[in-house]
Scaffold this motif. Structure first.
Motif, PDB file in Angstrom:
ATOM      1  N   HIS A 266       0.829  -1.205   0.000  1.00 28.20           N
ATOM      2  CA  HIS A 266       0.000   0.000   0.000  1.00 28.20           C
ATOM      3  C   HIS A 266       0.867   1.261   0.000  1.00 28.20           C
ATOM      4  O   HIS A 266       0.611   2.218  -0.737  1.00 28.20           O
ATOM      5  CB  HIS A 266      -0.913  -0.044   1.236  1.00 28.20           C
ATOM      6  CG  HIS A 266      -1.787   1.155   1.359  1.00 28.20           C
ATOM      7  ND1 HIS A 266      -1.714   2.000   2.426  1.00 28.20           N
ATOM      8  CD2 HIS A 266      -2.735   1.658   0.540  1.00 28.20           C
ATOM      9  CE1 HIS A 266      -2.579   2.984   2.262  1.00 28.20           C
ATOM     10  NE2 HIS A 266      -3.213   2.790   1.132  1.00 28.20           N
ATOM     11  N   THR A 267       1.937   1.222   0.814  1.00 22.29           N
ATOM     12  CA  THR A 267       2.833   2.380   0.881  1.00 22.29           C
ATOM     13  C   THR A 267       3.537   2.574  -0.464  1.00 22.29           C
ATOM     14  O   THR A 267       3.674   3.698  -0.943  1.00 22.29           O
ATOM     15  CB  THR A 267       3.877   2.183   1.998  1.00 22.29           C
ATOM     16  OG1 THR A 267       3.183   1.812   3.176  1.00 22.29           O
ATOM     17  CG2 THR A 267       4.670   3.432   2.262  1.00 22.29           C
TER      18      THR A 267
ATOM     19  N   ASP B 142      -8.322   6.478   3.672  1.00 24.48           N
ATOM     20  CA  ASP B 142      -8.043   5.468   2.642  1.00 24.48           C
ATOM     21  C   ASP B 142      -9.098   5.552   1.535  1.00 24.48           C
ATOM     22  O   ASP B 142      -9.804   6.552   1.426  1.00 24.48           O
ATOM     23  CB  ASP B 142      -7.887   4.063   3.247  1.00 24.48           C
ATOM     24  CG  ASP B 142      -9.141   3.587   3.951  1.00 24.48           C
ATOM     25  OD1 ASP B 142     -10.233   4.055   3.580  1.00 24.48           O
ATOM     26  OD2 ASP B 142      -9.048   2.742   4.867  1.00 24.48           O
ATOM     27  N   HIS B 143      -9.235   4.492   0.766  1.00 25.63           N
ATOM     28  CA  HIS B 143     -10.122   4.552  -0.409  1.00 25.63           C
ATOM     29  C   HIS B 143     -11.595   4.712  -0.067  1.00 25.63           C
ATOM     30  O   HIS B 143     -12.409   5.054  -0.912  1.00 25.63           O
ATOM     31  CB  HIS B 143      -9.924   3.296  -1.258  1.00 25.63           C
ATOM     32  CG  HIS B 143     -10.245   2.036  -0.503  1.00 25.63           C
ATOM     33  ND1 HIS B 143     -11.445   1.427  -0.599  1.00 25.63           N
ATOM     34  CD2 HIS B 143      -9.516   1.321   0.392  1.00 25.63           C
ATOM     35  CE1 HIS B 143     -11.452   0.361   0.192  1.00 25.63           C
ATOM     36  NE2 HIS B 143     -10.289   0.281   0.806  1.00 25.63           N
ATOM     37  N   ARG B 145     -13.023   6.908   2.052  1.00 25.38           N
ATOM     38  CA  ARG B 145     -13.310   8.354   2.084  1.00 25.38           C
ATOM     39  C   ARG B 145     -14.644   8.716   2.749  1.00 25.38           C
ATOM     40  O   ARG B 145     -15.456   9.436   2.198  1.00 25.38           O
ATOM     41  CB  ARG B 145     -13.229   8.954   0.666  1.00 25.38           C
ATOM     42  CG  ARG B 145     -11.783   9.063   0.250  1.00 25.38           C
ATOM     43  CD  ARG B 145     -11.537   9.607  -1.097  1.00 25.38           C
ATOM     44  NE  ARG B 145     -12.064  10.906  -1.418  1.00 25.38           N
ATOM     45  CZ  ARG B 145     -11.426  12.064  -1.238  1.00 25.38           C
ATOM     46  NH1 ARG B 145     -10.255  12.078  -0.650  1.00 25.38           N
ATOM     47  NH2 ARG B 145     -11.956  13.195  -1.643  1.00 25.38           N
ATOM     48  N   TYR B 180      -0.988   2.058  11.339  1.00 27.94           N
ATOM     49  CA  TYR B 180      -2.077   2.036  10.358  1.00 27.94           C
ATOM     50  C   TYR B 180      -2.544   3.440  10.008  1.00 27.94           C
ATOM     51  O   TYR B 180      -3.144   3.652   8.956  1.00 27.94           O
ATOM     52  CB  TYR B 180      -3.235   1.137  10.825  1.00 27.94           C
ATOM     53  CG  TYR B 180      -4.091   1.694  11.946  1.00 27.94           C
ATOM     54  CD1 TYR B 180      -3.706   1.537  13.268  1.00 27.94           C
ATOM     55  CD2 TYR B 180      -5.276   2.352  11.691  1.00 27.94           C
ATOM     56  CE1 TYR B 180      -4.484   2.043  14.296  1.00 27.94           C
ATOM     57  CE2 TYR B 180      -6.068   2.857  12.709  1.00 27.94           C
ATOM     58  CZ  TYR B 180      -5.653   2.700  14.011  1.00 27.94           C
ATOM     59  OH  TYR B 180      -6.422   3.210  15.024  1.00 27.94           O
ATOM     60  N   SER B 183       0.632   5.094   7.894  1.00 23.05           N
ATOM     61  CA  SER B 183       0.733   4.605   6.520  1.00 23.05           C
ATOM     62  C   SER B 183      -0.321   5.268   5.617  1.00 23.05           C
ATOM     63  O   SER B 183      -0.194   5.259   4.400  1.00 23.05           O
ATOM     64  CB  SER B 183       0.578   3.087   6.478  1.00 23.05           C
ATOM     65  OG  SER B 183      -0.735   2.749   6.836  1.00 23.05           O
ATOM     66  N   ARG B 184      -1.360   5.831   6.222  1.00 23.92           N
ATOM     67  CA  ARG B 184      -2.367   6.531   5.413  1.00 23.92           C
ATOM     68  C   ARG B 184      -1.991   7.985   5.176  1.00 23.92           C
ATOM     69  O   ARG B 184      -2.599   8.643   4.354  1.00 23.92           O
ATOM     70  CB  ARG B 184      -3.734   6.481   6.117  1.00 23.92           C
ATOM     71  CG  ARG B 184      -4.413   5.126   6.032  1.00 23.92           C
ATOM     72  CD  ARG B 184      -5.554   5.094   7.048  1.00 23.92           C
ATOM     73  NE  ARG B 184      -6.500   4.037   6.794  1.00 23.92           N
ATOM     74  CZ  ARG B 184      -6.370   2.795   7.229  1.00 23.92           C
ATOM     75  NH1 ARG B 184      -5.295   2.438   7.909  1.00 23.92           N
ATOM     76  NH2 ARG B 184      -7.302   1.880   6.978  1.00 23.92           N
TER      77      ARG B 184
END
Lengths: 610, 314
Positions: A266-267, B142-143, B145, B180, B183-184
């Motif tokens: 993902h990164t 993330d995706h 939203r 977590y 990473s976003r």
């Protein structure tokens, strides 16, 4: 093949953007699919011997260099991603005669423009791409070097036409319209001037590859690997970038012996997206080295950026010592052929794209010799910590202690109806839940039972005594600092600066408020432990004045740890290591040992951010 | 949405929106960073998603201003949420407020207001916020939203044009942000101290009435402190100048005392020890000796003394 490339019934002109792997692929496919009994290229005749000798040596990279009267050189890099070299290579492989028909003068005059990214060739036909560029091309001044070149090459093509039936001519896209015009109009030409010297073939040093090759050295090596294995290289210019990142991650993890890291798929996807956007804002479709390194630095830190740079400039086919040729060092428009002579101006004949060198703040690994020297000069009587790292570990410890307190008092919080005091605040959730009754509820969080004096952190599941050979107890320098016992890697093995060694904690234990204790690693009173981590835990249980000891570890406490705790009548509060970000853990694990307090004044310059 | 009243109904629940920030800051120097934020917010197709970068750096260096300038460049409404250690998930999303009528009204935070209006939200000093509050933002970053407001019982989806970024100080944070969430929030854009000319331009822009002598003194002082990695920022420079100018105004009859007032301002703003930069500098020089520090992209190709080094100025 489209008529736009036809000069006559016998000649096809293939215009190229120099230094493009995508164009090289296109040239290869055109040459292999078109009848050809002569390949003409836009290089002067005197280069033929050395360039073809260089092509014979591929995938080892060499450079054909011609001395100029002004002391500088102009050169042809024998780069497999150069379309012109690709054409010659195919012609040699297929036994097609080659003709070098460019005009020459003793001093080469370079030119450079901003080309659209040639990756567009993957979704656009060769003809359309070239036609789109053609409208923006500027005519060379009359009787200028490039005007004379075009007219001479047109004349040479007329001559070749008399001997061959299917001629393919490869030249720069910047010359295409003017060669075509001179050919059609049979423009007058001038004889080339004698060069005064003959080109010489040099071996290229590994570090100079980036400045001689048109693609990243790693991407070039991928093209060569696919060629050797007869694999398709259709998407290499894009997929090569992804491979660089994957290779960099692999090396980064291997070198730092990381078990957990934040560079997930993902990164990397986000990094690629960011690279794409940065490239678009730079009016490109593929990134340059700066963009690649910058994105790696901003996504994974300096160490990952360094791994990315190292990966991008890796070219497996080049060995500095294997060649019988003299060597050359190349940089931006400069070369060193003879170290006594120093740097001289150098012009790449096959480079017409504007190149911008941008600075980026990164600290590379010190050279091996330097490390040896620093290690040799280490004073065995001086050893101290690096205060910013002390602050980091103290801050982390405070956080862990706070978490432990929350865990201790978690179950004690309760809500009650508001009567006379709001206590620890209105419990809005409980109030809303009982909205129909009209009562207001308040929250009470009683103080936790007990405190935490000792925090033990174990970073590896099974720390190896062979890896973590350095075991110490460090005493606090002031009241705000903990007493620290730890096992770590040997700092002398990794010198990062003069009097600065780097080590990695395998595990550590902190006592706060600080108090002096005998060195736990020599203390004969503790003899139940078998392993490094158990020794640390036993010391924690032995010295803790509080009932609870916090243990941060990757896995739940083992039975042996619980037995130890029971023996010393202590309780373990376990906090999983994964609760903290790997970035935070890395910041704490990697620390520096300074050879005396005076080193602190300049250590910042050598210590890299994690 | 009713633009005048700034209320919006989502799933039957009426939400009151915050007002956007109307400040129009100017960004001076370090244009690359501005471009990098804009690159994070760029989307190239329907399925593409924007990135939410972290902007890090010392306090007072201009992180929020940078993000505000980027928002201004995109011509979108800007909302700023100031994060603190006691920010709770409902503060971050939708808070219930007891209205005069005795009913509960729901007020959207700047973040949610930005989400629904297609604005840009800066989560200022994000590392002050605890893990629980961050967790409520996980689906937004993330995706998916969207965010879920437990208090209002609704799911709020982000507008396609919604963009966000987080500023964080490089000093020790109150809370450690879990993996977590980190990473976003990629990439991390680090803001460094400005160059001499940029710093001078920044101070001049904010304090155009201050004379050049004071400005130069301050910028030279700040630049030297940057060289020694001291944490004195342009914001400190502004405070020094403001104080010095005010002191000078009190006593116009002694123009020769200018330097004294400036020194007084430094010691009052940064402490007495800040005046000892010279001593600090000489100590540093003694310790460093002749050692050269490899610090750039060019060092990966050639050693510092190599004439081919691409970063050398020759």
């Amino acid at each position: 093949m489209s008529d736009i490339f036809k000069l006559s019934d016998r000649i096809t002109l293939l215009p190229v953007v120099h230094g493009s792997g995508n164009f090289a692929r296109e040239i290869r496919s055109r040459l292999l699919s078109t009848p050809c009994d002569c390949l003409a290229v836009a290089l002067p005749e005197e280069f033929q011997t050395t360039v073809e000798a260089g092509i014979e040596k591929l995938p080892h990279i060499t450079v054909s260099c011609l001395r100029e009267p002004n002391g500088g050189v102009n050169f042809v890099p024998i780069d497999p991603c150069q379309p012109l070299i690709m054409g010659l290579r195919i012609a040699m492989q297929e036994g097609i005669p080659r003709k070098f028909i460019d005009w020459n003068q003793p001093e080469f005059e370079p030119r450079s423009i901003l080309f659209p990214d040639t990756v567009a060739l993957q979704g656009l036909s060769f003809e359309k791409f070239c036609a789109a560029i053609m409208v923006s091309l500027k005519r060379p001044e009359a009787d200028s070097f490039h005007d004379l070149r075009a007219r001479w090459m047109a004349f040479q093509l007329h001559r070749l036409e008399m001997e061959h039936e299917n001629i393919i001519f490869i030249c720069s896209i910047l010359d295409w319209p003017w060669v075509k015009e001179a050919f059609a109009e049979r423009k007058e030409y001038r004889e080339p001037l004698p060069a005064g010297a003959t080109p010489h073939l040099y071996d290229l040093r590994k570090n100079s590859l980036y400045f001689a090759l048109s693609e990243f050295p790693y991407v070039t090596s991928l093209y060569e690997k696919y060629r050797l294995n007869l694999k398709s290289d259709r998407n290499t210019s894009i997929d090569g970038i992804k491979e660089i990142l994957l290779h960099a991650r692999e090396e980064f993890v291997k070198k730092r012996r990381l078990r957990y890291h934040g560079l997930s798929a993902h990164t990397l996807q986000m990094q690629l997206q960011y690279i794409r956007n940065l490239s678009i804002l730079d009016n490109r479709l593929t990134p340059d080295l700066y963009t690649l390194a910058l994105s790696a630095k901003q996504v994974g830190g300096d160490a990952y950026a360094i791994a990315t740079l190292e990966a991008a400039k890796e070219y497996v086919f080049q060995e500095d010592r294997d060649s019988s040729l003299e060597t050359i060092d190349l940089s931006i428009e400069q070369a060193v052929i003879d170290s006594e002579e120093g740097a001289v101006a150098a012009i790449n004949r096959l480079s017409e794209t504007d190149m911008e060198w941008r600075r980026l703040n990164l600290s590379p690994e010190p050279e091996f010799e330097k490390q040896g020297e620093w290690k040799y000069n280490w004073d065995p009587h001086g050893q101290c910590s690096w205060p910013p790292e002390d602050e980091k570990i103290e801050s982390f410890n405070t956080h862990v202690r706070e978490q432990s307190k929350i865990l201790l008092s978690n179950d004690l919080a309760r809500s009650e109806k508001f009567t006379s005091s709001v206590k620890d605040g209105i419990d809005i959730r409980e109030t809303l839940r009982n909205w129909h009754t009209g009562d207001i509820y308040v929250k009470e969080v009683p103080p936790s039972r007990g405190k935490v004096e000792i925090v033990v952190m174990i970073f590896d599941d099974e720390p190896s005594p062979d890896l973590y050979t350095w075991r110490q107890t460090w005493y606090a320098e002031h009241e705000e600092e903990s007493t620290l016992c730890f096992f770590a890697t040997e700092y002398l093995e990794k010198m990062v600066g003069p009097g600065i060694g780097q080590s990695v904690y395998g595990g550590c234990m902190t006592i706060f408020p600080p108090r002096p204790i005998p060195n736990i690693w020599d203390d004969p009173r503790m003899r139940m432990a078998d392993t490094l981590e158990e020794k640390l835990l036993e010391a924690a249980f032995f010295h803790s004045r509080e009932r609870h000891v916090t243990v941060v570890s990757p896995n739940a406490p083992r039975l042996s740890w619980r037995n130890l705790a029971r023996h010393y009548k202590k309780r373990i509060i376990h906090i999983p290591l994964k609760r903290f970000s790997s970035q935070t853990i890395d910041k704490i694990r990697y620390f520096h040992v300074l050879n005396g307090k005076e080193i602190r004044s300049y250590a910042q310059r050598f210590i890299r951010d994690m | 949405m009713n633009h005048n009243e700034r209320t919006l109904k989502i799933d039957g629940v009426e939400i009151h929106l915050s007002r956007p920030d109307t400040t129009e800051p100017r960004w001076i120097g370090q244009t690359d960073l501005l471009k990098q934020i804009l690159a994070c917010w760029l989307v190239v197709s329907e399925k593409d998603l924007p990135l939410s970068p972290r902007i890090v750096g010392m306090p007072g260096i201009g992180k929020t201003t940078l993000a505000m300038a980027a928002a201004l460049e995109r011509k979108q409404p800007l909302y700023i949420f100031q994060c603190t250690s006691d920010t709770r998930p409902e503060d971050l999303l939708i808070s219930p407020v007891l209205a005069e009528s005795g009913k509960i009204t729901y007020h959207a935070s700047p973040l949610v207001s930005a989400m629904v209006t297609g604005g840009i939200c800066i989560l200022d000093e994000g590392n002050r916020m605890n893990e629980k509050s961050w967790a409520s933002l996980a689906p937004l970053l993330d995706h998916r939203r969207y965010v879920e407001s437990i208090i209002a019982g609704i799911q709020v989806r982000a507008h396609r044009e919604f963009r966000s970024c987080v500023t964080m100080n490089s000093d020790e944070s109150t809370f450690e942000i879990p993996d977590y969430i980190l990473s976003r929030m990629q990439p991390t854009l680090k803001l460094d101290m400005p160059s001499f000319n940029d710093e001078l331009a920044i101070l001049k822009y904010h304090l155009p009435f201050v004379d050049d002598e004071f400005l130069n003194l301050t910028v030279e002082f700040l630049q030297r402190s940057h060289q020694f990695d001291l944490d004195f920022s342009p914001r400190d420079g502004l405070h020094i100048l403001q104080y010095a100018v005010k002191r000078l105004r009190q006593d116009k009859s002694h123009p020769l005392a200018k330097d004294d007032y400036w020194r007084e301002a430094v010691s009052k703003v940064l402490g007495e020890e800040a005046l000892d930069l010279d001593e600090l500098a000489s100590r540093k020089r003694r310790a460093l000796g002749g050692e050269r520090m490899p610090m750039g992209l060019g060092d990966f190709f050639f050693s510092g003394d190599n004439p081919l080094h691409p970063d050398s100025d020759s």
